[in-house]
Design an enzyme around this catalytic site. Structure first.
Site, mmCIF file in Angstrom:
data_model
loop_
_atom_site.group_PDB
_atom_site.id
_atom_site.type_symbol
_atom_site.label_atom_id
_atom_site.label_comp_id
_atom_site.label_asym_id
_atom_site.label_seq_id
_atom_site.Cartn_x
_atom_site.Cartn_y
_atom_site.Cartn_z
ATOM 1 C CG ASP A 157 -0.537 3.467 -25.629
ATOM 2 O OD1 ASP A 157 0.670 3.644 -25.596
ATOM 3 O OD2 ASP A 157 -1.387 2.153 -24.960
ATOM 4 C CG HIS A 159 -5.302 5.773 -25.374
ATOM 5 N ND1 HIS A 159 -6.180 3.546 -26.118
ATOM 6 C CD2 HIS A 159 -4.867 4.679 -24.573
ATOM 7 C CE1 HIS A 159 -5.881 2.652 -25.824
ATOM 8 N NE2 HIS A 159 -5.102 2.852 -25.517
ATOM 9 C CG ASP A 185 -3.266 1.500 -27.984
ATOM 10 O OD1 ASP A 185 -3.895 0.519 -28.784
ATOM 11 O OD2 ASP A 185 -2.772 0.600 -27.211
ATOM 12 C CG ASP A 188 -10.944 1.907 -29.063
ATOM 13 O OD1 ASP A 188 -11.918 1.675 -29.252
ATOM 14 O OD2 ASP A 188 -10.558 0.946 -28.389
ATOM 15 N NE ARG A 189 -9.536 1.459 -21.827
ATOM 16 C CZ ARG A 189 -9.634 0.304 -21.553
ATOM 17 N NH1 ARG A 189 -8.119 0.060 -21.971
ATOM 18 N NH2 ARG A 189 -9.762 -0.871 -20.726
ATOM 19 C CG ASN A 217 -3.417 -3.334 -27.543
ATOM 20 O OD1 ASN A 217 -3.140 -2.383 -26.743
ATOM 21 N ND2 ASN A 217 -4.635 -3.653 -26.428
ATOM 22 C CG HIS A 218 -6.992 -0.131 -27.787
ATOM 23 N ND1 HIS A 218 -8.081 -0.102 -26.880
ATOM 24 C CD2 HIS A 218 -6.265 -0.680 -26.250
ATOM 25 C CE1 HIS A 218 -8.086 -0.267 -26.073
ATOM 26 N NE2 HIS A 218 -6.611 -0.158 -25.670
ATOM 27 C CG HIS A 275 0.690 -0.866 -29.057
ATOM 28 N ND1 HIS A 275 1.080 0.465 -28.826
ATOM 29 C CD2 HIS A 275 0.269 -1.624 -28.524
ATOM 30 C CE1 HIS A 275 0.247 0.409 -27.312
ATOM 31 N NE2 HIS A 275 -0.481 -0.945 -27.936
ATOM 32 N NE ARG A 323 -1.191 -5.853 -20.880
ATOM 33 C CZ ARG A 323 -1.569 -4.840 -21.343
ATOM 34 N NH1 ARG A 323 -2.880 -4.365 -21.939
ATOM 35 N NH2 ARG A 323 -1.030 -3.601 -20.904
ATOM 36 C CG HIS A 350 0.824 -2.488 -24.828
ATOM 37 N ND1 HIS A 350 -0.703 -2.589 -25.145
ATOM 38 C CD2 HIS A 350 0.363 -3.722 -24.184
ATOM 39 C CE1 HIS A 350 -1.593 -4.015 -24.736
ATOM 40 N NE2 HIS A 350 -0.782 -4.314 -24.186
#
Length: 487
Positions: A157, A159, A185, A188-189, A217-218, A275, A323, A350
């Site tokens: 990841d 991010h 990923d 995001d964030r 997943n992002h 992932h 989740r 992940h």
């Protein structure tokens, strides 16, 4: 196609492009001075005109902050355009604004972080994403990375940590030296998800056989609406932000979902990369090729599990994930999958948890599965990050990156001691449950001690309090205690 998978029609058009208004050019004051320009009145007038011009263009610069100094690339060919954008991204300087509290972290939490100063226009983003979609559709949903591509760097990841992503290429060399597989990923964030995607997509277009990208997943429309990437597009590009976000979603929908490293005639020595994790809907890896793209991540099914599932030994077999989507799977499910598909190792991303705090990776199922996380100091957690390098002999080497803002060796020792004591309290509480009184975490990123027992001794509470306080606060505590004794 597996049950529950929703796919777009392969021939259907993607998001309709919205006409983009021409970027307004920032007007600069043009002052012509005479021979006697040293006169104070003329100097004062020129200064006033300059300040007025800057104030007039301030609002336009804020509305198109990422479009300033954007070169005209319309006349360039696709190859020239990608090369030009790639060089700008790699050479962009890091901003360190003294007027704001810039932190070393690239996380959105705990203050504004540092970022690389690069200007990318809306037209460039639309053009880049259109080129990337065409290149990514040439890859299968299950990538086959042959042995001649090795050595291979596997990255977890990211991010939105653009500065750290760029440092990986500086450390391990460009695609010509080392091929790279990213596990997803990318957004995001973090504060520079757009720049991360631009760098990776430009690399993918220019070195399509050396750069590989999987979907996380992002990389999903619904997830980016909730965790920052959609807001990043709107804040940086204002009226063009929605159209730019949709163009990136088009890229997300065509990303491959998994990869097999070392495709060869030999049945063993293969690495499966994904992932998320495994799926009860999948018996053999070849079933991934049946997933049609462009693809919207469904509520359940094989595609969902590949980006959302997690390993967990608490429950046997397959269990519902906490989740709220997909499943958890145990070591037995890993063993069965590896035996049926002749796989030696599963590499995934992940996840980041306390077990990975100091290393950035964690083994599962006796070493048959490894989780790697490549975003250091994620959400100001002061965690380490890791990447994996696979050699031509199919041996792996882990490289760990320590957080640059971890508070020093003393604070690291305190955090390790704190987490060790918390784990001991958890084990003791399973035998004799007690009430829970949560406390507030300190400013150095140590997780809040929500596991403290109400009936714990005052001496134990004092020890934990001293461990979790910074040095300055600890000195104040000691001085106040000394004054109370003298009184």
């Amino acid at each position: 196609m597996d049950k529950g998978t929703r796919a777009l029609e392969p021939g259907a058009p993607l998001a309709k492009p919205v006409p983009i208004p021409a970027t307004a050019q920032n007007s600069k004051p043009r002052i012509s001075l005479s021979a006697d320009s040293k006169n104070k009145d003329i100097k004062s007038k020129s200064t006033t005109d300059s300040q007025r011009s800057k104030s007039d263009t301030k609002s336009s610069e804020q509305s198109t902050i990422e479009q300033r100094d954007v070169p005209d690339t319309d006349s360039l060919t696709d190859e020239q355009f990608v090369t030009n954008l790639l060089m700008r991204l790699l050479k962009a300087k890091v901003i360190d604004d003294d007027k704001t509290d810039r932190r070393k972290s690239e996380s959105l939490e705990d203050g504004p972080p540092s970022r690389a100063d690069v200007a990318i226009g809306p037209k460039e983003l639309i053009r880049l994403t259109a080129l990337a979609v065409a290149v990514l559709l040439n890859d299968k949903c299950l990538l086959r990375i042959d042995k001649y591509v090795l050595p291979l760097l596997i990255v977890g990841d990211i991010h939105g940590q653009f500065i750290h992503l760029r440092s990986l290429f500086e450390m391990f060399g460009g695609p010509a030296e080392t091929a790279v597989l990213f596990l997803g990923d990318y957004v995001d964030r973090g504060v520079q998800g757009i720049e991360c995607m631009c760098l990776l997509l430009a690399m993918k277009i220019k070195y399509s056989k050396r750069i590989y990208m999987l979907r996380g997943n992002h990389e999903d429309a619904n997830t980016t609406l909730s965790y920052g990437f959609h807001e990043e597009c709107l804040s940086k590009y204002r009226s063009d932000g929605q159209n730019i976000w949709e163009s990136f979603v088009n890229v997300f929908n065509v990303l491959p979902l998994a990869a097999i490293v070392n495709k060869s005639f030999f049945p063993l020595r293969k690495i499966f990369c994904v992932h998320g994790g495994l799926s009860p809907y999948m018996t053999y890896v070849e079933e991934i090729d049946k997933i049609a793209r462009p693809l919207l991540i469904p509520a359940f099914g094989l595609a969902t599990d590949l980006v959302w599932a997690d390993p967990d030994q608490k429950n046997p077999g397959w269990s519902l994930s906490p989740r709220g989507v997909s499943f958890n799977f145990d070591a037995k499910a890993v063993e069965e999958f590896c035996v049926k598909n002749c796989i030696d190792l599963i590499v995934r991303g992940h996840q980041i948890n306390t077990d990975m705090h100091n290393s950035g990776y964690k083994f599962f199922c006796g070493g048959r599965l490894i989780t790697i996380f490549s975003a250091p100091n994620y959400l100001n957690y002061h965690n380490a990050a890791a990447v994996m390098k696979v050699s031509r002999e199919m041996t792996i080497v882990m490289t760990v990156f320590r957080s640059s803002d971890d508070g020093g060796d003393d604070e690291r020792v305190k955090r390790e001691q704190f987490m060790k004591e918390r784990e001991e309290r958890r084990k003791a509480r399973k035998k004799a449950p007690a009430a829970v009184t949560p406390t507030v975490s300190d400013k150095k990123g140590v997780p809040s001690d929500s596991d403290t027992s109400a009936d714990a001794s005052e001496e134990d509470k004092e020890k934990r309090r001293v461990i979790r306080l910074p040095n300055r606060e600890e000195a104040k505590l000691k001085s106040s205690a000394a004054k109370s004794k003298t009184r």
